[in-house]
Design a protein around this motif. Structure first.
Motif, PDB file in Angstrom:
ATOM      1  N   LYS A 246       0.847  -1.195   0.000  1.00 24.47           N
ATOM      2  CA  LYS A 246       0.000   0.000   0.000  1.00 24.47           C
ATOM      3  C   LYS A 246       0.879   1.240   0.000  1.00 24.47           C
ATOM      4  O   LYS A 246       1.778   1.379   0.836  1.00 24.47           O
ATOM      5  N   ASP A 247       0.588   2.133  -0.956  1.00 24.86           N
ATOM      6  CA  ASP A 247       1.391   3.343  -1.095  1.00 24.86           C
ATOM      7  C   ASP A 247       0.622   4.541  -0.544  1.00 24.86           C
ATOM      8  O   ASP A 247      -0.514   4.426  -0.062  1.00 24.86           O
ATOM      9  N   TYR A 248       1.212   5.722  -0.674  1.00 22.33           N
ATOM     10  CA  TYR A 248       0.569   6.952  -0.237  1.00 22.33           C
ATOM     11  C   TYR A 248      -0.824   7.078  -0.862  1.00 22.33           C
ATOM     12  O   TYR A 248      -1.011   6.834  -2.051  1.00 22.33           O
ATOM     13  N   GLY A 249      -1.790   7.465  -0.035  1.00 25.51           N
ATOM     14  CA  GLY A 249      -3.136   7.728  -0.540  1.00 25.51           C
ATOM     15  C   GLY A 249      -3.979   6.502  -0.771  1.00 25.51           C
ATOM     16  O   GLY A 249      -5.129   6.629  -1.210  1.00 25.51           O
ATOM     17  N   ALA A 250      -3.460   5.313  -0.484  1.00 30.33           N
ATOM     18  CA  ALA A 250      -4.228   4.090  -0.712  1.00 30.33           C
ATOM     19  C   ALA A 250      -5.366   3.986   0.299  1.00 30.33           C
ATOM     20  O   ALA A 250      -5.179   4.222   1.494  1.00 30.33           O
ATOM     21  N   HIS A 251      -6.553   3.634  -0.183  1.00 27.47           N
ATOM     22  CA  HIS A 251      -7.692   3.380   0.699  1.00 27.47           C
ATOM     23  C   HIS A 251      -7.607   1.929   1.166  1.00 27.47           C
ATOM     24  O   HIS A 251      -7.515   1.009   0.347  1.00 27.47           O
TER      25      HIS A 251
ATOM     26  N   VAL B  96      -0.654  -4.898   9.148  1.00 27.35           N
ATOM     27  CA  VAL B  96      -2.021  -4.758   8.653  1.00 27.35           C
ATOM     28  C   VAL B  96      -2.610  -3.426   9.108  1.00 27.35           C
ATOM     29  O   VAL B  96      -2.162  -2.825  10.096  1.00 27.35           O
ATOM     30  N   ALA B  97      -3.614  -2.968   8.377  1.00 23.87           N
ATOM     31  CA  ALA B  97      -4.312  -1.726   8.724  1.00 23.87           C
ATOM     32  C   ALA B  97      -5.184  -1.965   9.949  1.00 23.87           C
ATOM     33  O   ALA B  97      -5.950  -2.932   9.989  1.00 23.87           O
ATOM     34  N   PRO B  98      -5.114  -1.090  10.962  1.00 30.57           N
ATOM     35  CA  PRO B  98      -5.903  -1.305  12.179  1.00 30.57           C
ATOM     36  C   PRO B  98      -7.376  -0.919  12.020  1.00 30.57           C
ATOM     37  O   PRO B  98      -8.207  -1.327  12.829  1.00 30.57           O
ATOM     38  N   PHE B  99      -7.691  -0.127  11.000  1.00 31.24           N
ATOM     39  CA  PHE B  99      -9.076   0.287  10.755  1.00 31.24           C
ATOM     40  C   PHE B  99      -9.178   0.765   9.315  1.00 31.24           C
ATOM     41  O   PHE B  99      -8.176   0.908   8.615  1.00 31.24           O
ATOM     42  N   ASP B 100     -10.413   0.996   8.872  1.00 33.67           N
ATOM     43  CA  ASP B 100     -10.622   1.533   7.534  1.00 33.67           C
ATOM     44  C   ASP B 100     -10.064   2.948   7.470  1.00 33.67           C
ATOM     45  O   ASP B 100     -10.302   3.762   8.374  1.00 33.67           O
ATOM     46  N   GLY B 101      -9.343   3.258   6.408  1.00 30.62           N
ATOM     47  CA  GLY B 101      -8.787   4.598   6.303  1.00 30.62           C
ATOM     48  C   GLY B 101      -7.931   4.770   5.068  1.00 30.62           C
ATOM     49  O   GLY B 101      -8.078   4.041   4.079  1.00 30.62           O
ATOM     50  N   ILE B 102      -7.041   5.737   5.157  1.00 32.86           N
ATOM     51  CA  ILE B 102      -6.157   6.091   4.051  1.00 32.86           C
ATOM     52  C   ILE B 102      -4.724   6.081   4.550  1.00 32.86           C
ATOM     53  O   ILE B 102      -4.435   6.526   5.665  1.00 32.86           O
TER      54      ILE B 102
ATOM     55  N   PHE C 257       4.341   3.005   8.427  1.00 35.96           N
ATOM     56  CA  PHE C 257       3.157   3.539   7.750  1.00 35.96           C
ATOM     57  C   PHE C 257       2.387   4.395   8.737  1.00 35.96           C
ATOM     58  O   PHE C 257       2.530   4.246   9.964  1.00 35.96           O
ATOM     59  N   THR C 258       1.551   5.272   8.193  1.00 37.98           N
ATOM     60  CA  THR C 258       0.558   5.977   8.997  1.00 37.98           C
ATOM     61  C   THR C 258      -0.780   5.833   8.296  1.00 37.98           C
ATOM     62  O   THR C 258      -0.895   6.138   7.106  1.00 37.98           O
ATOM     63  N   VAL C 259      -1.777   5.348   9.031  1.00 32.83           N
ATOM     64  CA  VAL C 259      -3.124   5.169   8.491  1.00 32.83           C
ATOM     65  C   VAL C 259      -4.059   6.119   9.227  1.00 32.83           C
ATOM     66  O   VAL C 259      -4.029   6.201  10.465  1.00 32.83           O
ATOM     67  N   ALA C 260      -4.874   6.848   8.464  1.00 33.44           N
ATOM     68  CA  ALA C 260      -5.775   7.835   9.051  1.00 33.44           C
ATOM     69  C   ALA C 260      -7.205   7.586   8.588  1.00 33.44           C
ATOM     70  O   ALA C 260      -7.438   7.271   7.418  1.00 33.44           O
ATOM     71  N   ASP C 261      -8.137   7.713   9.525  1.00 34.27           N
ATOM     72  CA  ASP C 261      -9.566   7.648   9.215  1.00 34.27           C
ATOM     73  C   ASP C 261     -10.043   9.075   8.984  1.00 34.27           C
ATOM     74  O   ASP C 261     -10.073   9.888   9.917  1.00 34.27           O
ATOM     75  N   THR C 262     -10.403   9.396   7.744  1.00 39.75           N
ATOM     76  CA  THR C 262     -10.780  10.774   7.394  1.00 39.75           C
ATOM     77  C   THR C 262     -12.249  10.910   7.013  1.00 39.75           C
ATOM     78  O   THR C 262     -12.637  11.898   6.398  1.00 39.75           O
ATOM     79  N   ASP C 263     -13.090   9.909   7.354  1.00 45.40           N
ATOM     80  CA  ASP C 263     -14.525  10.060   7.108  1.00 45.40           C
ATOM     81  C   ASP C 263     -15.066  11.238   7.913  1.00 45.40           C
ATOM     82  O   ASP C 263     -15.954  11.969   7.471  1.00 45.40           O
ATOM     83  N   LYS C 264     -14.535  11.397   9.124  1.00 46.37           N
ATOM     84  CA  LYS C 264     -14.783  12.574   9.952  1.00 46.37           C
ATOM     85  C   LYS C 264     -13.434  13.143  10.367  1.00 46.37           C
ATOM     86  O   LYS C 264     -12.433  12.423  10.402  1.00 46.37           O
ATOM     87  N   LEU C 265     -13.417  14.417  10.668  1.00 52.86           N
ATOM     88  CA  LEU C 265     -12.174  15.076  11.039  1.00 52.86           C
ATOM     89  C   LEU C 265     -12.339  15.794  12.369  1.00 52.86           C
ATOM     90  O   LEU C 265     -13.456  16.133  12.780  1.00 52.86           O
TER      91      LEU C 265
END
Length: 309
Positions: A88-93, A184-190, A219-227
């Motif tokens: 997974k690269d930058y910006g990957a969902h 692995v990704a800990p949650f849905d995000g970007i 990696f850094t994974v962020a949930d951006t559905d809400k901010l």
């Protein structure tokens, strides 16, 4: 002739004296008149008239703010080894559980194999101790052996069973570490950051070491559905932070467009260096238009507590 000249000189002198006396009289009269006018004007007090009016029932102010992700997780490796592949690269969902990268850890694999071999060994010893104890217990019922011998056999069986449990826990430990070979990704995000490449060596608890000697995330994974929107509110305006208030948010990349943020909470404490308190707002982000780390201009409007005074 001399008499006429003399009379002329005396007459001219008398005229000059008369003109000088007249000038003094006129100047004194003018000074008295001016003084009288100033005295009369000073005797009348000046009064400023102000018309009272109610203050606005609303108070408004605009402050800078920072937009951050609702959740943001730096991903660190839990095993040491070399990066086999990243996916997974930058910006990957990503979805929760998606594999971000794999780590090749031959040392861990060897330890895991050794732990399983040790478990098999102690299991064989336990089986033997169990069979032996059963025989001794059977002979003990017929009184053909002493009770002490039966007790020793039972103790050997229990000891072998404890060794099996310890070996099993060791195997479970390495099985858990084997699963950490996959990040692995800990949650849905970007994926907002990737600082790993194929072949990089990473160690347990951190990625590469930076200039300060501290570990960096892979990696850094962020949930951006809400901010989350953070605003530093000056101490004198802290009273505007009220439940139910909203803020109008503008960002540089969307000129002329306004987003609405809802008040969530306040830090309930002031920074002694800036004399400000952190206020947190919730910002919906449909379509992921806004990105974490964005600078925002935040317009706040609240009830004026002094309006009815």
């Amino acid at each position: 002739m001399a008499s006429l000249s003399r009379k002329f000189i005396l007459g001219a002198g008398a005229c000059a004296v008369g003109l000088y006396v007249a000038f003094l009289v006129v100047d004194r009269v003018h000074a008295v008149s001016t003084l009288r006018a100033q005295t009369n004007a000073g005797a009348i007090p000046d009064v400023s008239v102000v018309s009272p009016h109610r203050t606005s029932p609303k108070v408004s102010l605009t402050l800078p703010g920072n937009i951050d992700a609702w959740y943001q997780a730096p991903i660190y490796p839990q095993v040491s080894g070399y990066v086999k592949m990243w996916y997974k690269d930058y910006g990957a969902h990503v979805k929760q559980g998606d594999v971000l990268a794999e780590i090749n850890a031959p040392a861990l694999d060897a330890e895991y194999a050794q732990a399983k071999a040790s478990l098999a060994s102690v299991m064989a010893k336990y089986n033997l101790a169990s069979v032996t104890a059963n025989r001794w217990r059977a002979m003990g019922k017929s009184q053909s052996v002493s009770g002490q011998s039966v007790s020793v056999a039972n103790a050997n069986e229990q000891s072998a069973n404890a060794e099996v449990q310890a070996a099993q826990r060791n195997v479970d430990h390495f099985e858990a570490l084997e699963r950490f070979k996959q990040l692995v990704a800990p949650f849905d995000g970007i994926v907002t950051a990737r600082s790993v490449n194929v072949g990089d060596y990473v160690h347990n608890g951190g990625g590469g070491l930076n200039a300060t000697g501290s570990a960096s995330e892979l990696f850094t994974v962020a949930d951006t559905d809400k901010l989350r929107l953070f605003v530093s509110v000056p101490e004198v305006f802290s009273y505007v932070m009220q439940d139910g208030m909203t803020a109008q948010v503008t960002v540089p990349q969307y000129a002329g467009r306004t987003f609405t943020a809802k008040y969530l909470t306040t830090s309930k404490g002031y920074d002694p260096n800036t004399r400000t308190a952190i206020a947190e707002f919730v910002l919906d982000n449909p379509g992921h238009l806004l990105w974490p780390g964005t600078f925002a201009s935040v317009a706040l409007t609240a009830k004026n507590t002094d309006a009815n005074l």
